[in-house]
Enzyme design. Structure first.
Site, PDB file in Angstrom:
ATOM      1  N   ASP A   3       0.817  -1.216   0.000  1.00  0.00           N
ATOM      2  CA  ASP A   3       0.000   0.000   0.000  1.00  0.00           C
ATOM      3  C   ASP A   3       0.855   1.273   0.000  1.00  0.00           C
ATOM      4  OD1 ASP A   3       1.000  -0.268   2.496  1.00  0.00           O
ATOM      5  OD2 ASP A   3      -0.905   0.028   3.554  1.00  0.00           O
ATOM      6  N   HIS A  12      23.118   3.740 -18.967  1.00  0.00           N
ATOM      7  CA  HIS A  12      22.013   3.968 -18.027  1.00  0.00           C
ATOM      8  C   HIS A  12      22.327   3.393 -16.648  1.00  0.00           C
ATOM      9  CE1 HIS A  12      18.986   4.503 -21.579  1.00  0.00           C
ATOM     10  NE2 HIS A  12      19.717   5.578 -21.360  1.00  0.00           N
ATOM     11  N   ASP A  46      25.114  12.187 -14.413  1.00  0.00           N
ATOM     12  CA  ASP A  46      24.006  12.668 -15.244  1.00  0.00           C
ATOM     13  C   ASP A  46      22.825  12.800 -14.297  1.00  0.00           C
ATOM     14  OD1 ASP A  46      21.931  13.110 -17.038  1.00  0.00           O
ATOM     15  OD2 ASP A  46      22.574  11.561 -18.452  1.00  0.00           O
ATOM     16  N   ASP A  68      18.558  18.645 -17.534  1.00  0.00           N
ATOM     17  CA  ASP A  68      19.228  17.387 -17.869  1.00  0.00           C
ATOM     18  C   ASP A  68      20.699  17.715 -18.087  1.00  0.00           C
ATOM     19  OD1 ASP A  68      19.917  14.875 -18.718  1.00  0.00           O
ATOM     20  OD2 ASP A  68      18.688  14.882 -20.539  1.00  0.00           O
ATOM     21  N   HIS A  91      25.247   6.762 -28.952  1.00  0.00           N
ATOM     22  CA  HIS A  91      23.940   7.401 -28.768  1.00  0.00           C
ATOM     23  C   HIS A  91      23.879   8.696 -29.564  1.00  0.00           C
ATOM     24  CE1 HIS A  91      25.569  10.375 -25.887  1.00  0.00           C
ATOM     25  NE2 HIS A  91      26.186   9.387 -25.276  1.00  0.00           N
ATOM     26  N   HIS A 108      18.086  15.568 -27.461  1.00  0.00           N
ATOM     27  CA  HIS A 108      16.640  15.313 -27.544  1.00  0.00           C
ATOM     28  C   HIS A 108      15.922  16.567 -27.080  1.00  0.00           C
ATOM     29  CE1 HIS A 108      16.974  14.795 -23.153  1.00  0.00           C
ATOM     30  NE2 HIS A 108      18.035  14.046 -23.406  1.00  0.00           N
ATOM     31  N   HIS A 153      12.733  13.558 -21.858  1.00  0.00           N
ATOM     32  CA  HIS A 153      12.730  13.322 -23.310  1.00  0.00           C
ATOM     33  C   HIS A 153      11.397  13.868 -23.781  1.00  0.00           C
ATOM     34  CE1 HIS A 153      15.741   9.779 -22.699  1.00  0.00           C
ATOM     35  NE2 HIS A 153      16.300  10.965 -22.540  1.00  0.00           N
ATOM     36  N   GLU A 185      24.620  16.556 -25.880  1.00  0.00           N
ATOM     37  CA  GLU A 185      25.283  15.632 -24.963  1.00  0.00           C
ATOM     38  C   GLU A 185      26.171  14.590 -25.636  1.00  0.00           C
ATOM     39  OE1 GLU A 185      22.502  12.751 -23.177  1.00  0.00           O
ATOM     40  OE2 GLU A 185      20.872  13.974 -23.960  1.00  0.00           O
ATOM     41  N   TYR A 197      33.054   6.556 -24.996  1.00  0.00           N
ATOM     42  CA  TYR A 197      33.025   5.481 -24.001  1.00  0.00           C
ATOM     43  C   TYR A 197      33.927   4.353 -24.473  1.00  0.00           C
ATOM     44  CZ  TYR A 197      28.799   8.204 -23.365  1.00  0.00           C
ATOM     45  OH  TYR A 197      27.925   9.245 -23.229  1.00  0.00           O
ATOM     46  N   ARG A 220      30.936  12.052 -20.809  1.00  0.00           N
ATOM     47  CA  ARG A 220      29.825  12.729 -21.492  1.00  0.00           C
ATOM     48  C   ARG A 220      29.708  14.124 -20.896  1.00  0.00           C
ATOM     49  NH1 ARG A 220      26.240   9.191 -20.958  1.00  0.00           N
ATOM     50  NH2 ARG A 220      24.981   9.855 -19.190  1.00  0.00           N
ATOM     51  N   GLU A 270      26.874  17.239 -21.002  1.00  0.00           N
ATOM     52  CA  GLU A 270      25.504  17.519 -21.447  1.00  0.00           C
ATOM     53  C   GLU A 270      25.011  18.855 -20.904  1.00  0.00           C
ATOM     54  OE1 GLU A 270      22.502  14.743 -20.001  1.00  0.00           O
ATOM     55  OE2 GLU A 270      21.160  15.351 -21.621  1.00  0.00           O
TER      56      GLU A 270
END
Ligand code: GLY
Ligand code: MN
Ligand code: MN
Length: 435
Positions: free
Chosen positions: A37, A240, A257, A268, A347, A351, A358, A381, A385, A402, A404
């Site tokens: 709950d 991710h 990130d 972002d 990538h 975006h 996104h 961004e 890698y 990265r 961004e």
């Protein structure tokens, strides 16, 4: 800065004009159970909120276009017992006044009232296909109207994807939205700066996550805009990565990130910096390549350039960098054409950004990239890698970088909303020296 409710009414008026005729029905997001709950923190549906500013669950917006446009809200009733447990609810009467509707009704009356609102309307728009139960409910209302055919009542004969019209509006941010996005960006930049200041070898990724979320929340963000990525060393090569449960090692880089949501609007930001405060020679060399790629990409975010222009600009610089690092050989056009960069840059460069990280909005129309226009907001961004593999020299292994930022397209130079987050090697090292 608080949401301005006149702004939402003006958006509804604009949408009704574009719609011309018919009825739009938009429900907000349901509450979601986390376990047993216990609930996830509630987050409204972005399309619904864009048009209403109404923050409660169990609410539906009904907009009737045509000669006599009308705007209705269905929401939870006041309930003394529930308000003791869960807190304030507007109830229809206060919601109508506060949020500028022509009428507001209890959500329990939705099924009873909806069919008559659809009578003699040519078309009905809603987000079809998103939820089978909701599809069945809307069809039930349409069938109820069809049942009155012998009384001379006509039912909507066509369906419209309500989101398509709203996506197009959301793609161009108004000044109210830009202010909220700037605030989200400023608070998120402060969180990155704090993370740089807090970081020391031996700390856990989770401790840096705690510092980020502390600064976001203390500054007034309602929540992180997405699950923070706090990735030390090799974890930066997991795009991710969200476990954030490893120790930070001296000599490694840390990729973060993370950003906040402010009154519904996301920032972002990604920054990559040395755990010990000083870039190593190879780390710096690769960092400068990604930074140059990002600068070229940001500069390409100008009106009439295609959405893909920043990506193309980044690819050229990254590919040249990979040649300089001796991972590739050949001339740049051919290497870009052949996507030779793909093993180390897999990538896209950005975006749309807004109420959703996104964000809504078309990327292509009739197969062609959209042209950028003042008022569009996007991320830029690029990254590199280097997972261990046959082509990666030892000194590059496990390096993941990265950078961004969030960019507003203007009539002139692109405006970097997140410019307050330290980014150059010198700025990062200086902030980290202050520790
Ligand atoms: N933080 C999600 C993204 O960068 O797209
Ligand atoms: Mn990001
Ligand atoms: Mn992003």
């Amino acid at each position: 800065m608080q949401p301005d409710l006149k702004v939402h009414r003006a958006r509804r008026n604009r949408l009704l004009k574009t719609l011309g005729e018919g009825v739009l029905i938009l429900a907000t997001a349901p509450e979601a159970i986390r376990n047993r709950d216990a609930h996830y923190p509630y987050r409204f549906d972005s399309h619904f909120y864009y048009l209403s500013g109404f923050p409660e669950p169990e609410a539906v917006l009904v907009l009737v276009a045509g000669k006599r446009p009308r705007q209705y809200l269905f929401c939870r009733e006041k309930n003394e017992e529930r308000e003791i447990w869960d807190g304030f609810r507007y109830g229809p009467r206060a919601a109508k006044e506060t949020f500028g509707f022509d009428a507001a009704y209890p959500i329990a009356e939705l099924d009873r009232r909806l069919p008559s609102l659809l009578e003699n309307e040519a078309r009905v728009g809603y987000a079809f296909g998103a939820d089978p139960a909701w599809d069945a409910r809307v069809m039930g209302w349409i069938n109820a109207v069809r049942g009155k055919a012998r009384a001379g009542v006509t039912a909507p004969a066509s369906l419209l994807d309500a989101h398509v019209l709203i996506d197009a509006m959301r793609l161009l941010k108004d000044t109210h939205e830009v202010e909220l996005m700037q605030r989200a960006a400023d608070l998120s930049a402060a969180a990155h700066r704090a993370a740089m200041r807090a970081c020391r070898p031996g700390m856990g990724e989770w401790e840096i996550e705690a510092e980020l979320t502390r600064v976001l929340r203390a500054g007034g963000c309602q929540a992180p805009a997405y699950t923070p990525i706090v990735a030390g060393g090799a974890n930066a090569c997991v795009l991710h990565y969200v476990r954030n449960d490893q120790a930070l090692r001296d000599g490694d880089l840390l990729l973060i990130d993370a950003a906040g949501e402010y009154h519904g609007y996301a920032a972002d930001i990604t920054r990559t910096f040395p755990v010990n405060g000083r870039f190593g020679a190879v780390q710096k060399e690769v960092y400068e390549i990604v930074l140059a790629a990002q600068a070229a990409a940001i500069d390409a975010a100008r009106p009439s350039h295609s959405f893909n222009a920043p990506h193309e600009a980044a690819l050229r610089v990254l590919t040249q960098g990979l040649v300089d690092l001796k991972l590739l050989a050949g001339e740049i056009d051919g290497l870009v054409e052949a996507e030779a960069y793909k093993p180390w840059y897999m990538h896209r460069t950005g975006h749309w950004l807004g109420l959703d990280v996104h964000d809504a909005g078309e990327y292509k129309r009739d197969g062609i990239w959209r042209a950028l226009e003042p008022g569009m907001t996007l991320t830029v961004e690029p990254g590199l890698y280097f997972r261990p593999g046959k082509d990666v020299p030892a000194q590059l292994e496990n390096l993941g970088i990265r950078i961004e930022d969030d960019v507003l397209v203007t009539a002139d130079a692109p405006r970097v909303l997140t410019a307050a987050a330290p980014k150059s090697v010198a700025d990062i090292e200086e902030v980290m020296l202050e520790r």
